[in-house]
Design a protein around this motif. Sequence first.
Motif, PDB file in Angstrom:
ATOM      1  N   HIS A   1      19.965  38.126  38.823  1.00  0.00           N
ATOM      2  CA  HIS A   1      19.234  37.843  40.064  1.00  0.00           C
ATOM      3  C   HIS A   1      20.119  37.206  41.114  1.00  0.00           C
ATOM      4  O   HIS A   1      21.243  36.800  40.842  1.00  0.00           O
TER       5      HIS A   1
ATOM      6  N   HIS B   1      13.804  34.069  39.656  1.00  0.00           N
ATOM      7  CA  HIS B   1      15.100  33.731  39.058  1.00  0.00           C
ATOM      8  C   HIS B   1      15.121  34.117  37.581  1.00  0.00           C
ATOM      9  O   HIS B   1      15.355  33.290  36.712  1.00  0.00           O
TER      10      HIS B   1
ATOM     11  N   HIS C   1      16.889  28.623  48.329  1.00  0.00           N
ATOM     12  CA  HIS C   1      16.573  28.207  46.949  1.00  0.00           C
ATOM     13  C   HIS C   1      16.835  26.715  46.756  1.00  0.00           C
ATOM     14  O   HIS C   1      16.165  26.067  45.964  1.00  0.00           O
TER      15      HIS C   1
ATOM     16  N   ASP D   1      20.487  34.387  44.185  1.00  0.00           N
ATOM     17  CA  ASP D   1      20.040  33.106  44.730  1.00  0.00           C
ATOM     18  C   ASP D   1      20.272  33.109  46.242  1.00  0.00           C
ATOM     19  O   ASP D   1      21.410  33.260  46.704  1.00  0.00           O
TER      20      ASP D   1
HETATM   21 MN    MN Z   1      18.699  31.365  40.402  1.00  0.00          MN
END
Ligand code: MN
Length: 257
Positions: free
Chosen positions: A73, A69, A79, A75
Amino acid sequence: MSTLQDLLAAVASGGIEVVDLTAPLSEDTPILQLPPPFANTQRFSRSELSRYDERGPAWYWNDFTTGEHVGTHFDAPVHWVTGRDGEDVSQVPPRRLIGPAVVLDFATEAAADPDFLLEVDHIRSWETTHGALPDGGWLLYRTGWDARSHDSDQFLNANETGPHTPGMSGECARWLAEASPLLGIGVETVGTDAGAAHSFDPPFPCHSFLLGADKYGLTQLQNLALLPPTGAVVIAAPLPIVRGSGSPARVLALVER
Ligand code: MN
């Protein structure tokens, strides 16, 4: 000509512009900083293996270390605890890595109030002008925060009460996750949630609701000001890290000129 040949011709002629929404990735890339007792990610760092020298006379290469992260980036659902049974970043279907995008511009509001929160009413109002949010697409949330990304202190904008960066309300995050047709949300800040979202109910609602709904996040985007409100196509390309919770990503937009 075929559709793909048409596309290539348009890219070559400038009829379709390729806009890079990715922040350069380096040792200077700002990172999220969580308070104790939480673990923090590592900055991007690298060590040189050879550079046309005795370690490798004709080649230059490095090893690098980075958190999943860090910088621009992606997710993945896994996550967050709400998405723990969902996809990891290697399991995101390639078909979902390309899709339409809309840009909602609240840079003026965020300049006046760094804790500005996007609400459902803001989106409803935007839809009356621009039409419905795109099915299987991205909501790209422009706040002007990309202009701060060269300076970690300005970018994180923290004081004794914590970080102050724009985001969305819990109700808005729930609505986007449960009632909208979106694939995910993209932001210019270090995370998809507001700086103050640790104090929201639930905490970090954007992560909690969207990742729990098998949707995605994109962070630290730049150049959203170069995109039209509707009509862009986004290609988001995270590394397929097996069991990864996310990955630095190259994010490109195709825009008709
Ligand atoms: Mn993230």
